[in-house]
Design a protein around this motif. Structure first.
Motif, PDB file in Angstrom:
ATOM      1  N   ALA A   9      37.635  34.754  26.887  1.00 41.66           N
ATOM      2  CA  ALA A   9      37.701  36.215  26.837  1.00 41.66           C
ATOM      3  C   ALA A   9      38.954  36.680  26.109  1.00 41.66           C
ATOM      4  O   ALA A   9      38.922  37.668  25.356  1.00 41.66           O
ATOM      5  CB  ALA A   9      37.661  36.784  28.251  1.00 41.66           C
ATOM      6  N   ALA A  10      40.079  35.989  26.339  1.00 39.29           N
ATOM      7  CA  ALA A  10      41.319  36.357  25.649  1.00 39.29           C
ATOM      8  C   ALA A  10      41.185  36.158  24.146  1.00 39.29           C
ATOM      9  O   ALA A  10      41.671  36.984  23.351  1.00 39.29           O
ATOM     10  CB  ALA A  10      42.477  35.527  26.196  1.00 39.29           C
ATOM     11  N   ALA A  11      40.525  35.063  23.724  1.00 33.67           N
ATOM     12  CA  ALA A  11      40.325  34.829  22.294  1.00 33.67           C
ATOM     13  C   ALA A  11      39.442  35.908  21.683  1.00 33.67           C
ATOM     14  O   ALA A  11      39.710  36.392  20.574  1.00 33.67           O
ATOM     15  CB  ALA A  11      39.706  33.446  22.081  1.00 33.67           C
ATOM     16  N   SER A  12      38.392  36.292  22.403  1.00 36.10           N
ATOM     17  CA  SER A  12      37.522  37.353  21.899  1.00 36.10           C
ATOM     18  C   SER A  12      38.271  38.667  21.800  1.00 36.10           C
ATOM     19  O   SER A  12      38.144  39.405  20.808  1.00 36.10           O
ATOM     20  CB  SER A  12      36.303  37.501  22.815  1.00 36.10           C
ATOM     21  N   LEU A  13      39.057  38.992  22.808  1.00 41.54           N
ATOM     22  CA  LEU A  13      39.852  40.229  22.783  1.00 41.54           C
ATOM     23  C   LEU A  13      40.823  40.224  21.608  1.00 41.54           C
ATOM     24  O   LEU A  13      40.969  41.232  20.908  1.00 41.54           O
ATOM     25  CB  LEU A  13      40.604  40.395  24.100  1.00 41.54           C
ATOM     26  N   PRO A 297      32.155  37.976  25.305  1.00 43.68           N
ATOM     27  CA  PRO A 297      32.459  39.012  26.301  1.00 43.68           C
ATOM     28  C   PRO A 297      31.297  39.279  27.253  1.00 43.68           C
ATOM     29  O   PRO A 297      31.506  39.457  28.468  1.00 43.68           O
ATOM     30  CB  PRO A 297      32.761  40.249  25.440  1.00 43.68           C
ATOM     31  N   ILE A 298      30.074  39.320  26.712  1.00 40.01           N
ATOM     32  CA  ILE A 298      28.902  39.559  27.556  1.00 40.01           C
ATOM     33  C   ILE A 298      28.712  38.414  28.543  1.00 40.01           C
ATOM     34  O   ILE A 298      28.430  38.630  29.735  1.00 40.01           O
ATOM     35  CB  ILE A 298      27.646  39.729  26.679  1.00 40.01           C
ATOM     36  N   ALA A 299      28.857  37.183  28.056  1.00 44.12           N
ATOM     37  CA  ALA A 299      28.670  36.018  28.925  1.00 44.12           C
ATOM     38  C   ALA A 299      29.699  35.991  30.050  1.00 44.12           C
ATOM     39  O   ALA A 299      29.365  35.678  31.205  1.00 44.12           O
ATOM     40  CB  ALA A 299      28.744  34.738  28.097  1.00 44.12           C
ATOM     41  N   ALA A 309      39.361  37.374  34.004  1.00 44.99           N
ATOM     42  CA  ALA A 309      38.441  37.108  32.895  1.00 44.99           C
ATOM     43  C   ALA A 309      37.569  38.319  32.609  1.00 44.99           C
ATOM     44  O   ALA A 309      37.328  38.678  31.444  1.00 44.99           O
ATOM     45  CB  ALA A 309      37.567  35.896  33.220  1.00 44.99           C
ATOM     46  N   ARG A 310      37.091  38.981  33.676  1.00 46.75           N
ATOM     47  CA  ARG A 310      36.252  40.164  33.470  1.00 46.75           C
ATOM     48  C   ARG A 310      37.036  41.288  32.818  1.00 46.75           C
ATOM     49  O   ARG A 310      36.517  42.021  31.979  1.00 46.75           O
ATOM     50  CB  ARG A 310      35.661  40.622  34.804  1.00 46.75           C
ATOM     51  N   GLY A 314      36.038  42.919  29.353  1.00 49.97           N
ATOM     52  CA  GLY A 314      35.815  44.364  29.239  1.00 49.97           C
ATOM     53  C   GLY A 314      36.666  44.980  28.153  1.00 49.97           C
ATOM     54  O   GLY A 314      36.202  45.859  27.409  1.00 49.97           O
ATOM     55  N   ALA A 315      37.913  44.543  28.041  1.00 54.03           N
ATOM     56  CA  ALA A 315      38.786  45.055  26.983  1.00 54.03           C
ATOM     57  C   ALA A 315      38.271  44.651  25.606  1.00 54.03           C
ATOM     58  O   ALA A 315      38.353  45.421  24.638  1.00 54.03           O
ATOM     59  CB  ALA A 315      40.207  44.540  27.190  1.00 54.03           C
ATOM     60  N   ALA A 316      37.728  43.440  25.495  1.00 57.75           N
ATOM     61  CA  ALA A 316      37.152  42.994  24.224  1.00 57.75           C
ATOM     62  C   ALA A 316      35.972  43.875  23.833  1.00 57.75           C
ATOM     63  O   ALA A 316      35.832  44.273  22.669  1.00 57.75           O
ATOM     64  CB  ALA A 316      36.721  41.531  24.317  1.00 57.75           C
ATOM     65  N   LEU A 317      35.108  44.189  24.805  1.00 59.98           N
ATOM     66  CA  LEU A 317      33.970  45.059  24.501  1.00 59.98           C
ATOM     67  C   LEU A 317      34.429  46.462  24.125  1.00 59.98           C
ATOM     68  O   LEU A 317      33.865  47.094  23.223  1.00 59.98           O
ATOM     69  CB  LEU A 317      33.035  45.122  25.711  1.00 59.98           C
ATOM     70  N   ALA A 318      35.454  46.965  24.788  1.00 60.95           N
ATOM     71  CA  ALA A 318      35.972  48.291  24.436  1.00 60.95           C
ATOM     72  C   ALA A 318      36.487  48.304  23.009  1.00 60.95           C
ATOM     73  O   ALA A 318      36.253  49.264  22.252  1.00 60.95           O
ATOM     74  CB  ALA A 318      37.085  48.687  25.411  1.00 60.95           C
ATOM     75  N   ALA A 319      37.181  47.239  22.598  1.00 60.26           N
ATOM     76  CA  ALA A 319      37.665  47.147  21.214  1.00 60.26           C
ATOM     77  C   ALA A 319      36.499  47.056  20.238  1.00 60.26           C
ATOM     78  O   ALA A 319      36.523  47.664  19.162  1.00 60.26           O
ATOM     79  CB  ALA A 319      38.581  45.937  21.067  1.00 60.26           C
ATOM     80  N   ALA A 320      35.460  46.297  20.619  1.00 65.14           N
ATOM     81  CA  ALA A 320      34.278  46.184  19.763  1.00 65.14           C
ATOM     82  C   ALA A 320      33.617  47.529  19.574  1.00 65.14           C
ATOM     83  O   ALA A 320      33.246  47.912  18.449  1.00 65.14           O
ATOM     84  CB  ALA A 320      33.286  45.193  20.383  1.00 65.14           C
TER      85      ALA A 320
END
Length: 417
Positions: A9-13, A297-299, A309-310, A314-320
């Motif tokens: 999740a951190a990498a995705s963010l 992020p979804i997974a 992790a959640r 969530g922060a990654a999805l907000a950035a997306a």
């Protein structure tokens, strides 16, 4: 397990945060067509390659003929069309002598159809500038004049203008926006004013080129078998010393890329492997990046391994969502609600690159506008970024270093060619 989820999740963010920052920088670096151009402008020839464009070609050429630019000529090249494209062009040409129509009955060996059509049209150009565009693009009356003003005002030899994407369907608009939102930051257009940087760009809807620069670089003969002809024309021009800029059309140029989500996906399948320069490793990396941005992020949220992790997911999805919405508003005049599909579209784009590579290797060919081209042939005809050293890339006149002695220039230009 929780540690793995946190790391993923951190990498995705981190990846989405970087895209957001680069997206802002990209939009700020785009030139605008808002300034009034000088009163006296050089002549322009618009070259329009067409193949089976009966549905939109008349609107395209009539919008070009309606440009408020004295001396404009339009050369439309009917490239072996099987529909009414040629007849429509001939009818419009009988009404307006500024339109010349070339009919291509046979494709010479060693050429892709569109590239050959562009070259054929360029040979008929008599203006000081050439606009290369597509047969489904529509222009506001002042679009070309203002783009020419940007080129002259900043001392550029090539201006690529990003069109507004017309995409009536919600899913279609989300997918097209995702493609642009991921591509635009990678182009690094903020580097174009500085000489020696690796940035370059071109777009099929609007590549405005000074004819002398185009001919000196070798024209479309240098990219005769290049599937990404529009982008690689930008590579060729900038790396051979032509100052280049990218402008936002502000809605003055519009195109519907494909008609629907599925045609949009299939349209990318035919050329995404070319974007990876036919390298399987690059295609696999693109797919992995799509998974990191879209699926992770979804997974993580679905698995729910822990609060940390959640929160990161969530922060990654907000950035997306923020990144996607900003580009949807910029390129499609959309509300930004399409961002809800950003993760799915990003994952799909990664899969498209792998699908494109698999399809090309399975067929042993690339299929382009109904014509099959051998994979080995297009691979050998690919103009790779590594083929032209970045030190040959031109900056804008105000950003150029002091000129070198004249005696050194021919050798330097020979090295980059």
């Amino acid at each position: 397990m929780n540690g793995i989820a946190i790391a993923a999740a951190a990498a995705s963010l981190a990846a989405w945060a970087a895209l957001v920052a680069l997206g802002v920088r990209t939009r700020r670096a785009m030139l605008r067509l808002d300034d009034d151009p000088p009163a006296r402008l050089p002549r322009v020839t618009a070259v329009v390659p067409c193949r089976d464009e009966a549905g939109g070609v008349e609107a395209c050429v009539r919008s070009l003929l309606a440009q408020d630019l004295p001396g404009l000529r339009v050369v439309a090249v009917d490239d072996r069309s099987t529909d009414a494209t040629g007849a429509i062009l001939d009818r419009v040409a009988r009404e307006d002598a500024r339109l010349e129509v070339i009919h291509v009955a046979r494709l010479p060996a060693g050429w892709l159809g569109k590239n050959h059509a562009c070259a054929a049209g360029a040979r008929r150009a008599d203006g000081e500038w050439i606009l290369f565009t597509d047969g489904d693009v529509v222009f506001e009356p002042d679009a070309l004049r203002r783009a020419l003003g940007v080129a002259l005002g900043r001392g550029l030899g090539h201006v690529a203008v990003l069109p507004r994407f017309v995409a009536p369907g919600f899913a279609e608009r989300a997918f097209v926006t995702a493609f642009a939102a991921l591509l635009a930051p990678a182009v690094r257009i903020w580097e174009l004013p500085r000489a020696g940087t690796r940035a370059y760009f071109g777009v099929g809807a609007f590549n405005l080129v000074r004819r002398a620069d185009y001919e000196a670089a070798g024209g479309h003969a240098r990219i005769a078998m290049e599937v990404l002809d529009d982008v690689k024309l930008g590579l060729l021009l900038r790396r051979t010393g032509v100052p280049q800029g990218v402008a936002d059309s502000g809605g003055r140029v519009a195109v519907r890329w494909q008609h629907g989500l599925l045609p949009s996906v299939l349209g990318l399948v035919k050329n995404a492997f070319a974007a990876a320069e036919y390298r399987l490793g690059a295609a696999a990396a693109a797919a992995a990046t799509g998974a990191l941005l879209g699926a992770v992020p979804i997974a993580v949220l679905a698995a729910g391994p822990g609060a940390a992790a959640r929160a990161l997911a969530g922060a990654a999805l907000a950035a997306a969502f923020a990144h996607h919405a900003a580009w949807a508003r910029r390129l499609s005049r959309a509300s930004g609600a399409e961002a809800i599909l950003a993760p799915a579209c990003t994952l799909l784009l990664g899969a498209v690159v792998l699908g494109s590579a698999a399809a090309a290797r399975w067929r042993g060919a690339v299929v382009w506008r109904g014509t099959w081209y051998g994979l080995d042939e297009v691979r050998s005809g690919c103009l790779r970024a590594a083929d032209l050293p970045a030190e040959g890339a031109a900056g804008w006149p105000a950003a150029r270093p002091a000129p070198r002695p004249a005696a050194a220039d021919p050798a330097a230009r020979a090295r980059v060619r």
